[in-house]
Design a protein around this motif. Structure first.
Motif, short mmCIF file in Angstrom:
data_model
loop_
_atom_site.label_atom_id
_atom_site.label_comp_id
_atom_site.label_asym_id
_atom_site.label_seq_id
_atom_site.Cartn_x
_atom_site.Cartn_y
_atom_site.Cartn_z
N LEU A 45 -14.22 1.30 8.03
CA LEU A 45 -13.24 0.60 9.40
C LEU A 45 -14.03 0.53 10.53
O LEU A 45 -13.97 -0.58 11.08
CB LEU A 45 -11.63 0.76 9.32
N GLN A 46 -13.77 1.51 11.11
CA GLN A 46 -14.42 1.44 12.39
C GLN A 46 -15.88 0.38 12.83
O GLN A 46 -16.15 -0.18 13.76
CB GLN A 46 -14.65 3.22 12.79
N SER A 47 -16.98 1.48 12.15
CA SER A 47 -18.26 1.11 11.94
C SER A 47 -18.34 -0.11 11.24
O SER A 47 -19.59 -1.05 11.61
CB SER A 47 -19.34 2.08 11.28
N LYS A 48 -17.18 -0.59 10.11
CA LYS A 48 -17.45 -1.91 9.86
C LYS A 48 -19.27 -2.21 8.75
O LYS A 48 -19.53 -2.64 8.84
CB LYS A 48 -17.42 -2.74 10.39
N LYS A 49 -19.21 -1.01 8.73
CA LYS A 49 -20.41 -0.61 7.51
C LYS A 49 -19.38 -0.08 6.53
O LYS A 49 -19.48 1.15 6.09
CB LYS A 49 -21.30 0.45 8.34
N ILE A 50 -20.62 -0.88 4.94
CA ILE A 50 -20.69 0.03 4.25
C ILE A 50 -21.62 0.62 3.59
O ILE A 50 -22.18 0.42 2.92
CB ILE A 50 -20.24 -1.02 3.00
N THR A 51 -20.90 2.06 3.43
CA THR A 51 -22.74 2.86 3.02
C THR A 51 -21.90 3.42 1.79
O THR A 51 -20.63 2.84 1.01
CB THR A 51 -22.27 4.40 3.60
N SER A 52 -22.99 3.67 0.89
CA SER A 52 -23.12 4.22 -0.26
C SER A 52 -22.30 4.87 -0.67
O SER A 52 -21.69 5.57 -1.80
CB SER A 52 -24.58 4.84 -0.84
N GLU A 53 -22.02 6.21 0.41
CA GLU A 53 -20.64 7.37 0.00
C GLU A 53 -19.41 6.98 -0.10
O GLU A 53 -18.45 6.70 -0.21
CB GLU A 53 -20.67 8.31 1.36
N PHE A 54 -19.39 5.76 0.52
CA PHE A 54 -17.94 4.85 0.72
C PHE A 54 -17.29 4.19 -0.28
O PHE A 54 -16.89 4.29 -0.68
CB PHE A 54 -17.96 3.92 2.02
N VAL A 55 -18.88 3.78 -1.48
CA VAL A 55 -18.45 3.15 -2.75
C VAL A 55 -17.97 4.13 -3.03
O VAL A 55 -17.27 3.64 -4.18
CB VAL A 55 -20.10 2.02 -2.31
N MET A 56 -18.52 5.17 -3.64
CA MET A 56 -18.63 6.52 -3.94
C MET A 56 -16.76 6.92 -4.37
O MET A 56 -16.81 6.81 -4.97
CB MET A 56 -19.63 7.09 -4.19
N ILE A 57 -16.60 6.83 -3.17
CA ILE A 57 -15.23 7.18 -2.82
C ILE A 57 -14.12 6.87 -3.40
O ILE A 57 -13.55 6.41 -3.76
CB ILE A 57 -15.59 7.18 -1.08
N MET A 58 -14.65 5.04 -3.29
CA MET A 58 -14.12 3.68 -3.96
C MET A 58 -13.66 3.57 -5.03
O MET A 58 -12.80 3.43 -5.43
CB MET A 58 -13.82 3.00 -2.46
N VAL A 59 -14.75 4.14 -5.72
CA VAL A 59 -14.87 3.78 -7.10
C VAL A 59 -14.04 5.14 -7.98
O VAL A 59 -12.77 4.44 -8.44
CB VAL A 59 -16.10 4.44 -7.61
N VAL A 60 -13.87 6.47 -7.07
CA VAL A 60 -13.05 7.44 -7.72
C VAL A 60 -11.38 7.21 -7.33
O VAL A 60 -10.60 7.25 -7.63
CB VAL A 60 -13.69 9.10 -6.87
N PHE A 61 -11.43 6.68 -5.98
CA PHE A 61 -10.07 6.97 -5.57
C PHE A 61 -9.54 5.08 -6.04
O PHE A 61 -8.43 5.10 -6.37
CB PHE A 61 -9.71 6.10 -3.95
N SER A 62 -10.23 4.28 -6.38
CA SER A 62 -9.32 3.20 -7.11
C SER A 62 -8.98 3.40 -8.85
O SER A 62 -8.09 3.04 -9.43
CB SER A 62 -9.95 1.76 -7.03
N ALA A 63 -9.68 4.06 -9.09
CA ALA A 63 -9.43 4.88 -10.11
C ALA A 63 -8.83 6.01 -10.93
O ALA A 63 -7.83 5.43 -11.88
CB ALA A 63 -10.58 4.77 -11.09
N SER A 64 -8.55 6.22 -9.23
CA SER A 64 -7.17 7.36 -9.91
C SER A 64 -5.54 6.70 -9.31
O SER A 64 -4.51 6.87 -10.23
CB SER A 64 -7.57 8.35 -8.17
N ILE A 65 -6.19 5.30 -8.70
CA ILE A 65 -5.00 5.12 -8.22
C ILE A 65 -3.79 3.78 -9.58
O ILE A 65 -2.82 3.95 -10.11
CB ILE A 65 -4.47 3.90 -7.20
N LEU A 66 -4.84 3.35 -9.84
CA LEU A 66 -5.19 2.36 -11.47
C LEU A 66 -4.81 3.13 -12.92
O LEU A 66 -3.32 2.39 -13.24
CB LEU A 66 -6.61 1.72 -11.32
N GLN A 67 -5.61 4.04 -13.21
CA GLN A 67 -5.27 4.82 -13.98
C GLN A 67 -3.33 5.49 -13.88
O GLN A 67 -2.74 5.58 -14.72
CB GLN A 67 -5.65 5.65 -14.49
N ALA A 68 -2.86 5.36 -12.08
CA ALA A 68 -1.58 6.10 -12.33
C ALA A 68 -0.95 5.51 -12.41
O ALA A 68 0.04 5.35 -13.21
CB ALA A 68 -1.72 6.84 -11.21
N LEU A 69 -0.81 3.77 -12.42
CA LEU A 69 -0.51 2.91 -11.89
C LEU A 69 0.34 2.78 -14.05
O LEU A 69 1.60 1.85 -13.44
CB LEU A 69 -1.14 1.77 -11.33
N VAL A 70 -0.79 2.65 -14.76
CA VAL A 70 -1.08 2.47 -15.72
C VAL A 70 -0.23 3.06 -17.05
O VAL A 70 0.68 2.30 -17.39
CB VAL A 70 -2.25 1.57 -16.12
#
Length: 441
Positions: A374-399
């Motif tokens: 958010l601060q740098s307004k840059k999408i790094t490869s580390e952030f993408v990996m974070i979002m893949v795992v975090f999104s999966a954790s949220i979606l599976q919990a909802l379902v």
């Protein structure tokens, strides 16, 4: 890749084969069958007979296709999964090199991950996890490989096909192409960038998801990716089932009764609705499984709508938290030697501690990389990996609520990658004597 790097690659393959042969032939000459396994085997038999007419729709065809490659021989399937496990370790090694780790360090980490007992024992089981792990590892490798490079339509088509195959193996992963597309848009946001060749990533997953849902519609009358969907949704209502609408008392009353019974008998609370169904609690309504699951889905939607706080509590403190727990799937009493299970349990306890370390650190890194993005307004490869795992954790919990730890298994390597990238960039560079071990020259 240097000559030394190629040697490490050969060593990685050799160690992978030897460890798997040692375990399978020496200690655990056993194909692990779980309750889920029968559904995949049944669909594989139908595929081999070229007959999907009237199929129940409980499973999608991705993994059963692997079983058909073994012509129904489950030992052949386990052999294929061993091969996939070794290929997965190669993808991890190459991915770490792309992330600028040294060849020696990449080799060591790949050996460590490839010889984790939860990885190897999933390969001895008739479950989707080994195939899912391979496909996600291949997709992530391609993402890392092409992250800072311009891509052509062929590259996106291949990645899209892999995402489609992954969706066919487990429809839950249909969210991934949309996530990759959204992150690409945000990486350098421009209105004109919204329509771009990354849209190809969505094509095959959508065909896989809706195509199989249509097959289920023809066979069952319900347009769903799996007829387990309603039951899965109802599992998240287990702790507040009695708060459902009055018109669904016929569901909630037996549900609550079996929930209390499950508590008394020490059974898995998440599987309460399944215990009730299997025990004949709903037989008097003369509903087949597909119709019953559909009714459960309606019950779950209304119950969740009327009790959002209870649902949120269930999702966060049970379904979501369970996602982060390392777990191993084996038949503990089926080892070849009397004390073989105790030996491997001791090894697993040690490995489990290491996995807990990576998972806990990863959880702390989610806000760190999110704030940084958010601060740098840059999408790094580390952030993408974070979002893949975090999104999966949220979606599976909802379902769903049940085997949530199985959802995290295919993302375990991403947690390890992210933690290592963080340590290399923000901590180990302070100790110059370690840099040569971690970084590529």
């Amino acid at each position: 890749m240097s000559d030394t790097g190629k040697k490490y690659l050969y060593y990685l393959v050799g160690i992978g084969f030897l460890v798997r042969l040692l375990i399978f032939l020496g200690f655990y000459t056993h194909i692990t069958i779980f309750p889920d396994s029968s559904g995949y085997i049944t669909l594989a038999e139908r595929i081999m007979d070229f007959n999907l007419s009237g199929y129940s729709g409980k499973r999608s065809p991705g993994y059963p296709l692997l079983i058909t490659l073994g012509f129904g021989n489950l030992y052949a399937v386990v052999f294929y999964q061993f091969l996939l496990g070794i290929l997965t370790s190669i993808l991890w090694y190459k991915s770490l090199l792309k992330l600028k780790f040294s060849e020696k360090f990449s080799f060591g980490i790949s050996v460590f991950m490839s010889t984790l007992l939860n990885v190897i024992f999933f390969e001895t089981a008739i479950l989707v996890e080994s195939l899912v792990l391979f496909l996600i590892s291949l997709i992530i490798y391609r993402f890392i490989k092409f992250y800072d490079k311009p891509t052509n339509y062929k590259t996106e088509m291949v990645t899209g096909f892999l995402l489609g195959l992954l969706t066919l193996v487990k429809p839950f992963y249909a969210f991934l192409p949309f996530l990759f597309y959204a992150l690409f848009i945000l990486r350098d946001f421009k209105i004109k960038k919204i329509i771009n060749k990354k849209l190809i990533l969505l094509l095959f997953p959508l065909i896989a998801y809706f195509g199989w849902s249509y097959v289920n519609k023809l066979n069952t009358g319900y347009f769903v990716s799996t007829t387990f969907l309603g039951l899965n949704m109802a599992q998240n209502c287990v702790r507040f089932a009695e708060k459902g609408p009055d018109r669904y008392n016929w569901i909630s009353e037996p549900y609550v009764k079996y929930r209390e019974k499950s508590k008394q008998e020490g059974k898995n609370l998440a599987m309460t609705i399944w215990y009730a169904y299997e025990d004949g609690a709903y037989d008097k309504y003369n509903l087949n499984f597909n119709d019953f699951s559909n009714e459960l889905g309606k019950f779950a939607k209304l119950t969740i709508k009327e009790n959002p706080k209870d649902y949120l509590y269930q999702v966060v403190f049970y379904s979501w938290l369970d996602f982060w727990k390392p777990q191993i799937y084996w038949n503990y009493h089926e080892f070849n030697f009397k004390y073989g299970n105790k030996l491997f349990l001791a090894i697993w306890y040690f490995q489990e501690c290491l996995l807990w370390f990576f998972r806990v650190i990863f959880l702390f890194l989610i806000p760190f990389y999110s704030i940084q993005a958010l601060q740098s307004k840059k999408i790094t490869s580390e952030f993408v990996m974070i979002m893949v795992v975090f999104s999966a954790s949220i979606l599976q919990a909802l379902v769903t609520y049940g085997t949530n730890a199985r959802f995290s298994f295919p993302f375990e390597f991403l947690m390890i990658f992210t933690v290592l990238c963080f340590l290399k960039k923000y901590w180990l560079t302070s100790y110059k004597k370690y840099v040569i071990i971690f970084n590529r020259k």
